[in-house]
Design a protein around this motif. Structure first.
Motif, mmCIF file in Angstrom:
data_model
loop_
_atom_site.group_PDB
_atom_site.id
_atom_site.type_symbol
_atom_site.label_atom_id
_atom_site.label_comp_id
_atom_site.label_asym_id
_atom_site.label_seq_id
_atom_site.Cartn_x
_atom_site.Cartn_y
_atom_site.Cartn_z
ATOM 1 N N TRP A 207 0.728 -1.207 -0.203
ATOM 2 C CA TRP A 207 0.006 0.059 0.020
ATOM 3 C C TRP A 207 0.698 1.176 0.024
ATOM 4 O O TRP A 207 0.393 2.471 -0.091
ATOM 5 C CB TRP A 207 -1.013 0.020 1.387
ATOM 6 N N SER A 208 2.117 1.176 -0.128
ATOM 7 C CA SER A 208 2.961 2.153 0.126
ATOM 8 C C SER A 208 2.853 3.271 -0.828
ATOM 9 O O SER A 208 2.813 4.408 -0.825
ATOM 10 C CB SER A 208 4.507 1.779 0.210
ATOM 11 N N PRO A 209 2.887 3.025 -2.160
ATOM 12 C CA PRO A 209 2.452 3.926 -3.328
ATOM 13 C C PRO A 209 1.229 4.597 -3.048
ATOM 14 O O PRO A 209 1.363 5.816 -3.428
ATOM 15 C CB PRO A 209 2.407 3.037 -4.329
ATOM 16 N N LYS A 210 0.092 3.940 -2.508
ATOM 17 C CA LYS A 210 -1.092 4.755 -2.528
ATOM 18 C C LYS A 210 -0.718 5.749 -1.202
ATOM 19 O O LYS A 210 -1.285 7.161 -1.453
ATOM 20 C CB LYS A 210 -1.835 3.903 -1.923
ATOM 21 N N GLU A 280 -4.898 -0.161 -5.971
ATOM 22 C CA GLU A 280 -6.419 0.250 -5.723
ATOM 23 C C GLU A 280 -7.360 -1.096 -5.844
ATOM 24 O O GLU A 280 -8.419 -1.053 -5.233
ATOM 25 C CB GLU A 280 -6.910 1.138 -6.891
ATOM 26 N N ASP A 281 -6.987 -2.201 -6.279
ATOM 27 C CA ASP A 281 -7.804 -3.322 -6.309
ATOM 28 C C ASP A 281 -7.723 -4.351 -5.162
ATOM 29 O O ASP A 281 -8.314 -5.245 -5.119
ATOM 30 C CB ASP A 281 -7.605 -4.117 -7.750
ATOM 31 N N GLU A 287 -13.642 -6.709 3.267
ATOM 32 C CA GLU A 287 -14.214 -7.405 1.893
ATOM 33 C C GLU A 287 -13.225 -8.693 1.618
ATOM 34 O O GLU A 287 -13.997 -9.447 1.200
ATOM 35 C CB GLU A 287 -13.743 -6.698 0.692
ATOM 36 N N ALA A 288 -12.161 -8.808 2.379
ATOM 37 C CA ALA A 288 -11.447 -10.008 2.186
ATOM 38 C C ALA A 288 -11.703 -11.311 2.807
ATOM 39 O O ALA A 288 -12.190 -11.140 4.151
ATOM 40 C CB ALA A 288 -9.983 -9.576 2.597
ATOM 41 N N PRO A 289 -12.011 -12.200 2.095
ATOM 42 C CA PRO A 289 -12.469 -13.535 2.740
ATOM 43 C C PRO A 289 -11.118 -13.859 3.886
ATOM 44 O O PRO A 289 -11.750 -14.277 5.104
ATOM 45 C CB PRO A 289 -12.432 -14.850 1.576
#
Length: 842
Positions: A207-210, A280-281, A287-289
């Motif tokens: 997630w670092s780029p975000k 982003e996806d 949401e993650a199982p």
């Protein structure tokens, strides 16, 4: 402590509470930082990043000194926390090519001070009895390899930092924005409040780029899938207590690994097609199982891997009582060159990247980055991981994806030391590119720049210098891969006549302003209060006296200096210089890299060529060595610097990029009567450099060695203060623990009579064949290797302790499993070729 109420201020905010963020928090506290806030969007102890699903084994030996030393330090830290199990690790070979690579693995182990050895098939079976030995040829064994528990290690580190009263931890806290004012990080905005901070470290994994984009900067990585399944229960493992009872196995030829995990066998694969995600996806925790970084296995991609695993370990994987108990497409971070991304982000003061780090290096990166933050330098040189290496060219999403896709295929691959990237090329081309392509240049890439390594149009030079090259041509496919004998022909032509080298891919920036002199004195070891037009080659050192860079600075005006440095370190060098800019605005850095092209013209006939088309007098009296001045070449107004990295008479000629092709054509036409030839970087960066004993940052010059040991103390200690002055002065006064030397290879023949040529990073051994270690515990290894056609020898550079740093001393070098005799030719910085530099000054 954990807090539901965020503090309104913190000295340091760390974003990401995986193993990297936890390690950084602890080590900052250990370095004396008293006010640290650790944030993560997920829960603890497993916030949902790759720390929670990684296979957690550590194989310490790599061909990179930097990464091997970091992994060794991490193992020591995991051991100290009682979160490491030493199982040993085996890299099996299915092919002869891989067995050769395993010899190189042993070579690197010895060079970096790690245990490692080759195993026969029978020895592999003794250690891992469930391997199908019919399909392997042997292995590399690393006895210090093992597995760790990064989640527990992270808990321990947080607890220790909290016990020091230094850490507040806030899980389940989402970052919404990073506030930057006047180029400086000011605040971290979260869903639970805003925190003012002096310093922010992004340790958020994929997630670092975000997060970085919130501050208007780039961290060039992309999430990629690493497939893994867990098969069990394995009856053979049930008699062992604990996490692992057999060595970790890496099936390198199929890009896979198999490692016991309790009663299961984890099977992981990098063999499948690269599956890259957009950050982003990646789903949210809700949401993650399983977790955001553990999407379901892409089964069709894993089918070939399962077949290969069954081939290698049928005895345990065919167990009818065992089944697949867990399977994931585990997401991890990949970068454009496969290395981590750490250090200060140069466009925002106080903002740091600590990203793209794997489990096996995480505690060490936590420690070294904490040292970097608090005292200005780490104990392990991190130049290969500097986040700024992609600055201004390699941050686009397409570039990162292309290189990430290409690099994923190399994770367990056999990668040649000079192997070139193929994707996203050409990206940066100089004004000379079209002319060079017309001459059938073989382009290599550095920092995005396309630079000719040699020119196939010069093939006739190999025949012309056939006698001089006798014994210097390479027969081995490995030694001659990404190499050509044309390089040697170009070298001798340059020495005999004249050559033109363009473009060297320099990073060029001007330092201007009323405070420029005081500032540049602070940055450089060499004295900068020199006449206008005078150049100064100088080390740039850290507070510990170790190298940050080495470069050339030219005084171009009363309050103006031009800094010329290598393109590959341009981003890091600009970051270093910018970090010391005065707050009063009296100094400005103006980047000229894309505005100027550089054409080198060198050789005995260089003056004849340049003088014939220059409006100015190019004589030695009018244009002395190591000075610079404006000149007009034909129709092109240029700036010329009489300096030489190849040890010959000549100039670096700088021109506006849009007029570079005209400059090339003018020089080429003027040089026709002197048989001027284009010459590649193989000469400029290796053969000529080695003959002259010129040092190269990242090879001979790094934080671990000081200028005295490198033979670069000719400046003495100037009166003006500069970064590292105290350490530099102490190094001069003290006896050197090692001295940089030039060696030559006495006999190239291996056991089968084939001539072999070292490529660099090989261990240097004493006359009895044992590694050489200096009083600082540093092992002697080949920092650079290259053939010197003018001296008729293959040359190596290495640091040697005093008892071996004697000219004429006989030593050995280990290369691909065999020992070769070498002789110390030069101790210190005296050139082997033209030792008095008469050619440069002619």
């Amino acid at each position: 402590m954990s807090s539901r109420d965020l503090p309104s201020t913190a000295d340091t905010v760390i974003i990401g509470a995986g193993i990297v963020g936890n390690s950084l928090a602890y080590h900052l506290a250990d370095q004396g930082v008293e006010d640290i806030l650790l944030l993560d969007k997920g829960p603890l102890p497993d916030p949902g990043g790759s720390t929670g699903h990684a296979s957690n084994f550590l194989m310490p030996v790599e061909h990179s000194k930097e990464m091997t030393h970091l992994t060794r330090d991490s193992i020591a830290q995991y051991k100290e926390m009682d979160t490491f199990t030493e199982s040993g690790g085996i890299e099996v070979a299915r092919t002869d090519e891989r067995m050769e690579e395993n010899k190189r693995r042993v070579q690197s182990a010895k060079a970096w001070g790690e245990p490692g050895e080759l195993l026969t098939v029978d020895e592999v079976e003794e250690l891992v009895p469930y391997i199908n030995t019919d399909i392997i040829k042997g292995a590399f064994y690393s006895p210090s390899a093992g597995t760790c528990d990064p989640l527990r290690a992270g808990e321990i580190m947080r607890e220790r930092a909290s016990d020091m009263g230094a850490l507040t931890t806030s899980p389940n806290t989402e970052i919404q924005d990073l506030v930057v004012e006047h180029g400086e990080i000011k605040e971290v905005v979260t869903d639970r409040g805003t925190v003012s901070a002096n310093r922010v470290a992004i340790a958020a994994g994929l997630w670092s780029p975000k997060i970085a984009k919130m501050a208007g900067v780039e961290i060039p990585l992309t999430p990629a899938v690493h497939q893994m399944i867990s098969v069990g229960p394995i009856e053979q493992f049930e008699s062992y207590e604990g996490e692992i009872g057999y060595p970790v196995v890496r099936d390198m030829d199929t890009q896979m690994y198999e490692r016991p995990s309790g009663n299961d066998l984890e099977v992981g694969s990098y063999e499948h097609r690269p599956i890259l995600w957009d950050v982003e996806d990646v789903p949210s925790i809700e949401e993650a199982p399983l977790s955001p970084t553990q999407p379901p296995l892409t089964e069709d991609a894993f089918e070939p891997s399962m077949e290969h695993a069954l081939e290698l370990m049928p005895e345990v994987l065919d167990d009818p009582n065992a089944g697949i108990r867990h399977s994931i497409d585990g997401l991890l971070s990949v970068t454009p060159d496969g290395a981590p991304l750490v250090g200060p982000l140069q466009d925002v003061d106080g903002l740091w990247s600590v990203a793209a780090i794997w489990i096996k290096e995480a505690p060490a990166f936590g420690k070294t980055v904490a040292q970097w933050m608090t005292r200005g330098y780490p104990e392990i040189d991190l130049h290969g991981s500097d986040v700024n290496r992609f600055y201004e060219y390699g941050n686009s999403r397409k570039f990162v994806k292309n290189r990430g896709d290409e690099g994923y295929r190399k994770i367990y691959g056999i990668v040649h030391p000079t192997e070139q990237w193929q994707t996203s090329r050409p990206l940066r081309t100089s004004a000379f590119y079209q002319r060079q392509a017309e001459l059938d240049a073989r382009f290599f890439e550095t920092a995005g720049w396309e630079r000719p390594q040699w020119f196939n149009s010069n093939e006739d030079l190999v025949r012309r210098y056939n006698e001089e090259l006798d014994g210097l041509l390479r027969g081995s496919e490995w030694d001659s891969r990404w190499w050509s004998p044309i390089i040697l022909g170009e070298h001798l032509h340059l020495r005999d006549k004249v050559g033109m080298v363009g473009d060297m891919g320099f990073t060029i920036f001007d330092v201007v302003g009323n405070g420029a002199l005081d500032y540049i004195e602070q940055m450089a070891v060499g004295r900068m209060d020199v006449d206008i037009g005078k150049s100064v080659y100088t080390p740039i050192i850290g507070p510990n006296g170790g190298f940050k860079s080495d470069l050339t600075i030219v005084r171009t005006g009363e309050n103006r200096f031009r800094v010329i440095t290598g393109g590959g370190m341009g981003g890091a060098d600009k970051s270093w210089f910018r970090s010391y800019l005065p707050d009063d605005g009296s100094v400005e850095i103006v980047d000229q890299t894309s505005a100027l092209c550089t054409l080198g013209v060198w050789g005995p006939d260089a003056r004849n060529v340049v003088d014939s088309v220059a409006e100015e007098d190019m004589s030695d009296e009018a244009f002395p060595a190591y000075t610079a001045q404006p000149v007009t070449i034909g129709e092109v107004d240029c700036w010329a610097l009489r300096i030489s990295y190849v040890g010959e008479l000549g100039w670096e000629i700088y021109a506006p990029m849009e007029q570079g092709q005209r400059l090339w054509d003018t020089i080429a036409e003027a040089g026709e009567e002197y048989d001027i030839r284009p010459v590649g970087m193989g000469v400029y960066g290796t053969t000529a450099r080695m003959e002259k004993g010129y040092r190269l940052y990242g090879h001979e010059l790094e934080l671990e060695y000081n200028p005295s040991e490198a033979g670069l103390t000719f400046h003495g200690v100037k009166d003006a203060d500069f970064v590292g002055k105290e350490a530099y002065a102490e190094a001069i006064d003290e006896d050197d623990a090692a001295t940089l030397c030039t060696l030559s290879v006495d006999d190239h023949r291996d056991a089968e009579g084939e001539r072999r040529f070292m490529l660099g990073n090989e261990p240097v051994l004493d006359p009895d064949g044992e590694p050489i270690v200096d009083d600082e515990g540093r092992i002697s290894y080949v920092t650079s290797a290259g053939t010197g056609p003018s001296v008729g020898k293959h040359l190596l550079m290495t640091y040697l302790p005093p008892e071996y740093a004697e000219e004429g001393q006989s030593l050995q070098v280990e290369y691909m499993g065999e020992h070769y005799p070498v002789t110390v030719e030069v101790v210190g910085s005296r050139p082997l070729f033209d030792p008095d530099n008469e050619r440069i000054r002619s």
